[in-house]
Design an enzyme around this catalytic site. Structure first.
Site, PDB file in Angstrom:
ATOM      1  N   LYS A  45       0.820  -1.217   0.000  1.00 22.59           N
ATOM      2  CA  LYS A  45       0.000   0.000   0.000  1.00 22.59           C
ATOM      3  C   LYS A  45       0.852   1.266   0.000  1.00 22.59           C
ATOM      4  O   LYS A  45       0.413   2.322  -0.442  1.00 22.59           O
ATOM      5  CB  LYS A  45      -0.975  -0.025   1.160  1.00 22.59           C
ATOM      6  CG  LYS A  45      -1.999  -1.136   0.963  1.00 22.59           C
ATOM      7  CD  LYS A  45      -3.142  -1.109   1.944  1.00 22.59           C
ATOM      8  CE  LYS A  45      -4.165  -2.177   1.611  1.00 22.59           C
ATOM      9  NZ  LYS A  45      -3.661  -3.555   1.747  1.00 22.59           N
TER      10      LYS A  45
HETATM   11  C1  LIG Z   1      -4.238  -4.630   1.081  1.00 20.52           C
HETATM   12  C2  LIG Z   1      -3.499  -5.896   0.941  1.00 20.52           C
HETATM   13  C3  LIG Z   1      -3.919  -6.913   0.044  1.00 20.52           C
HETATM   14  C4  LIG Z   1      -5.187  -6.801  -0.781  1.00 20.52           C
HETATM   15  O1  LIG Z   1      -5.071  -5.848  -1.810  1.00 20.52           O
HETATM   16  P1  LIG Z   1      -6.383  -5.316  -2.574  1.00 20.52           P
HETATM   17  O2  LIG Z   1      -5.922  -4.178  -3.403  1.00 20.52           O
HETATM   18  O3  LIG Z   1      -7.327  -4.895  -1.485  1.00 20.52           O
HETATM   19  O4  LIG Z   1      -6.917  -6.443  -3.377  1.00 20.52           O
HETATM   20  C5  LIG Z   1      -3.142  -8.055  -0.061  1.00 20.52           C
HETATM   21  N1  LIG Z   1      -2.036  -8.217   0.678  1.00 20.52           N
HETATM   22  C6  LIG Z   1      -1.586  -7.271   1.546  1.00 20.52           C
HETATM   23  C7  LIG Z   1      -0.356  -7.525   2.327  1.00 20.52           C
HETATM   24  C8  LIG Z   1      -2.301  -6.082   1.705  1.00 20.52           C
HETATM   25  O5  LIG Z   1      -1.868  -5.158   2.577  1.00 20.52           O
END
Ligand SMILES: *Cc1c(COP(=O)(O)O)cnc(C)c1O
Length: 468
Positions: free
Chosen positions: A112
Site C-alpha cells: 500500500k
Molecule cells: C491490502 C493488501 C492486500 C489486498 O489488496 P487489494 O488491493 O485490497 O486487493 C493483499 N495483501 C496485503 C499484504 C495487503 O496489505
C-alpha cells in the site's frame, strides 16, 4: 482527462477533484472516461529507466490537466526516494517462468505504500494550491492505518486520526502507527473492537457539521489515485521481462480488488498482459464469482492473510462497470440489488468474458503454510502469507511456458513472523531500518467507545479548516 462515476449520475471531474473527493456523490467509483494508450515505443523505452522515470511516463496522461509537470516529477521523486531498495519494485526469479515482484520496500513494508506515499503528497500539493485543509479519519485492524499515517506524516494541509481497537492489533502493527510522532498524526486506541472503530468512523462521516467543520476526508482503497499509482509497477515488471514483444501474466493476492484492477487498467492501456490470476484466501467471494457467475456474500472468517479477509471487494465495481458496457444505470441497479439481497448474478456471457482474462484460485491456511514452506525449500526465499496465496494460486491454474508469470509479494515476511516461522522454522528478522521499532517512543490516546468523546477529541485536535 476526465473521470466518470461507475453509477453514471455524478458529474465528471478532473484529476484534482477526483483525488480529494474519493467516492462519487452517487455512491459510485471514479474511472477515466477513456484509457490513455501506452504505445509499443513507450513501453520499449522504459527498459533500463528508473522507477520514478517510469512512474512519470505512465501516470502523466492521468494528471496532466491538473498538475504542473515539474511539480509532478518532484512529487514522484520524493515519494520513492525513501524506499529501501534502489529498484523500488524489484523482481526476483523463483523458477524458469515464475517471478516474484517485491512490493514491500516502502516505510510500512506492505504494497500500500507504493500508492499511499504518492497520494499523501499529491493531496498535500492540491490542498495547498487551493488553500484548503483536510482531516483524514480511518479505522484499522492493523495494516492500512500505518500506511495512511506514513503517507500523511508531517503534511502541511492534512491532519490524520486513526482509530485502532486497544490491545487487539499486534505489537509490530501498533508500533508502526504509534511511533510516528508528528503534530498532525493522532493515534486513538478505542476501548472496543475493530467493528466499534469502524462504526465510530462511519458515524463521524454521517455528522454533517463535523464533516464541514474539519473537512473530513478518507484515503481508502476506492480512491482513483491509488489505482493509478499501482499501474506503474505492472508496467515496469512487464518492460523488464520483455514487453512489448513478450506478454506477461500476473498473480495477485486479492482483497478489495484494487491491486489487480490496476493490472487490468495497465492492460486496457496497451500493456501485453496475457492472464491475471486472482488469489483468494478462505474468503473467496471472487473465486466463487469467477467459477459460478454468481457473486454471493458469505461470512468473513479470519485467516493467516488478514489484509484479504474481506467479503465485498469494493473495487470490483470498476470491473463490473466494464462488464456492463459502462452503463451507469445498469451498475446502479446491480449494486442496489447486491446490497439488498447479498447476491448478484453476472450471467454466463459476462463471466465468460471475464474468464478470457482472469483465473482465480482459493488457498486456505494449510495451503498458505505449505506454499511458504515449499518456497523456502526450493528457493531459499521467505514469503509472507499474502504473497503465498498469490503463488499458490499461480501454481493452481493452467500456465503457458512462453508467458512469464509475476506473482506479487505484497508484504514483508517480518510483518507476519509467526506464520512464516510455523511454516519454515525460521523467524524472519525486521529489515535494518525497522530494527529498533520495539524500542521507539510511542504516542497514542486511549478513548472509550463513545462517539461524543471521540468527536470532541477530533474537533479539539484538528487544525482549523476552510474546506468546502
Ligand atoms: C491490502 C493488501 C492486500 C489486498 O489488496 P487489494 O488491493 O485490497 O486487493 C493483499 N495483501 C496485503 C499484504 C495487503 O496489505
Amino acid at each position: 482527462m476526465k473521470y466518470q462515476s461507475t453509477r453514471g449520475r455524478a458529474l465528471a471531474l478532473d484529476f484534482e477533484d477526483v483525488l480529494v473527493t474519493g467516492l462519487a456523490t452517487d455512491g459510485g467509483l471514479y474511472v477515466p472516461t477513456e484509457w490513455p494508450k501506452l504505445t509499443a515505443e513507450t513501453i520499449a523505452g522504459l527498459a533500463g529507466k528508473s522507477y520514478a522515470e517510469a512512474a512519470q511516463t505512465v501516470m502523466w496522461p492521468f494528471v496532466s490537466e491538473s498538475i504542473d509537470r515539474a511539480a509532478f516529477a518532484a512529487i514522484i521523486e520524493d515519494s520513492y526516494v525513501g524506499f529501501d531498495h534502489q529498484a523500488v519494485a524489484p523482481l526476483k526469479q523463483l523458477d524458469s517462468d515464475l517471478w516474484l515482484m517485491e512490493l514491500f520496500h516502502g516505510p510500512t513494508m506492505a504494497f500500500k505504500d507504493y500508492a499511499l506515499q504518492l497520494v499523501g503528497r499529491l493531496f498535500d500539493h492540491v490542498l495547498a494550491k487551493r488553500g484548503e485543509r483536510r482531516t483524514i479519519i480511518g479505522a484499522t485492524s492493523g495494516d492500512t492505518g500505518s500506511a495512511a499515517i506514513e503517507a500523511c506524516r508531517g503534511r502541511e494541509s492534512v491532519d490524520i486520526f486513526i482509530l485502532h481497537p486497544q490491545g487487539r492489533v499486534s505489537e509490530v502493527q501498533r508500533r508502526q502507527m504509534t511511533t510516528v510522532i508528528e503534530p498532525n498524526v493522532h493515534n486513538i486506541a478505542i476501548e472496543g473492537s475493530f467493528d466499534d472503530c469502524q462504526d465510530l468512523v462511519k458515524a463521524m462521516f454521517a455528522d454533517t457539521a463535523l464533516r464541514r467543520d474539519v473537512g473530513l476526508s478518507a484515503v481508502n482503497s476506492i480512491n482513483w489515485a491509488r489505482i493509478m499509482a499501482q499501474i506503474v509497477y505492472y508496467v515496469t515488471a512487464a518492460a523488464a521481462l520483455g514487453a512489448p514483444q513478450r506478454p506477461v501474466a500476473f498473480a495477485v493476492p486479492t482483497g478489495n480488488f484494487g491491486n489487480i484492477y490496476a493490472a487490468y487498467a495497465a492492460r486496457e492501456m496497451g500493456l501485453p498482459v496475457a492472464r491475471l490470476v486472482i488469489g483468494s484466501n478462505t474468503n473467496d467471494i471472487l473465486t466463487r464469482t469467477l467459477t459460478t457467475g454468481l457473486m454471493q456474500i458469505d461470512k468473513v472468517v479470519p485467516t493467516l492473510s488478514p489484509s484479504m479477509d474481506i467479503q465485498v471487494s469494493s473495487n470490483f465495481e470498476r470491473l463490473i462497470f466494464d462488464l456492463l458496457d459502462r452503463d451507469g444505470s445498469a451498475v446502479t441497479a446491480a449494486m442496489d440489488a447486491f446490497r439488498e439481497t447479498g447476491r448478484l448474478d453476472l450471467g454466463a456471457d459476462r463471466v465468460g468474458h471475464m474468464r478470457s482474462l482472469f483465473d482465480a484460485a482459493r488457498v486456505d491456511d494449510d495451503g498458505t503454510l505449505a506454499t511458504i514452506h515449499d518456497m523456502y525449500r526450493t528457493t531459499g526465499e521467505l514469503i509472507d502469507p499474502h504473497s503465498a496465496v498469490g503463488i499458490a494460486a499461480a501454481c493452481a491454474v493452467e500456465r503457458s511456458s512462453e508467458v512469464p508469470l509475476v506473482s506479487l509479494a505484497c508484504a514483508h515476511p517480518a510483518k507476519f513472523p509467526d506464520a512464516v516461522e510455523k511454516a519454515t522454522g525460521v523467524r524472519p528478522p525486521l529489515p535494518e531500518r525497522h530494527a529498533d521499532l520495539l524500542e521507539r517512543e510511542e504516542a497514542f490516546t486511549v478513548l472509550p467507545n463513545d462517539l461524543g468523546a471521540v468527536t470532541r477529541f477530533v474537533r479539539d485536535a484538528a487544525r482549523t479548516v476552510q474546506a468546502a
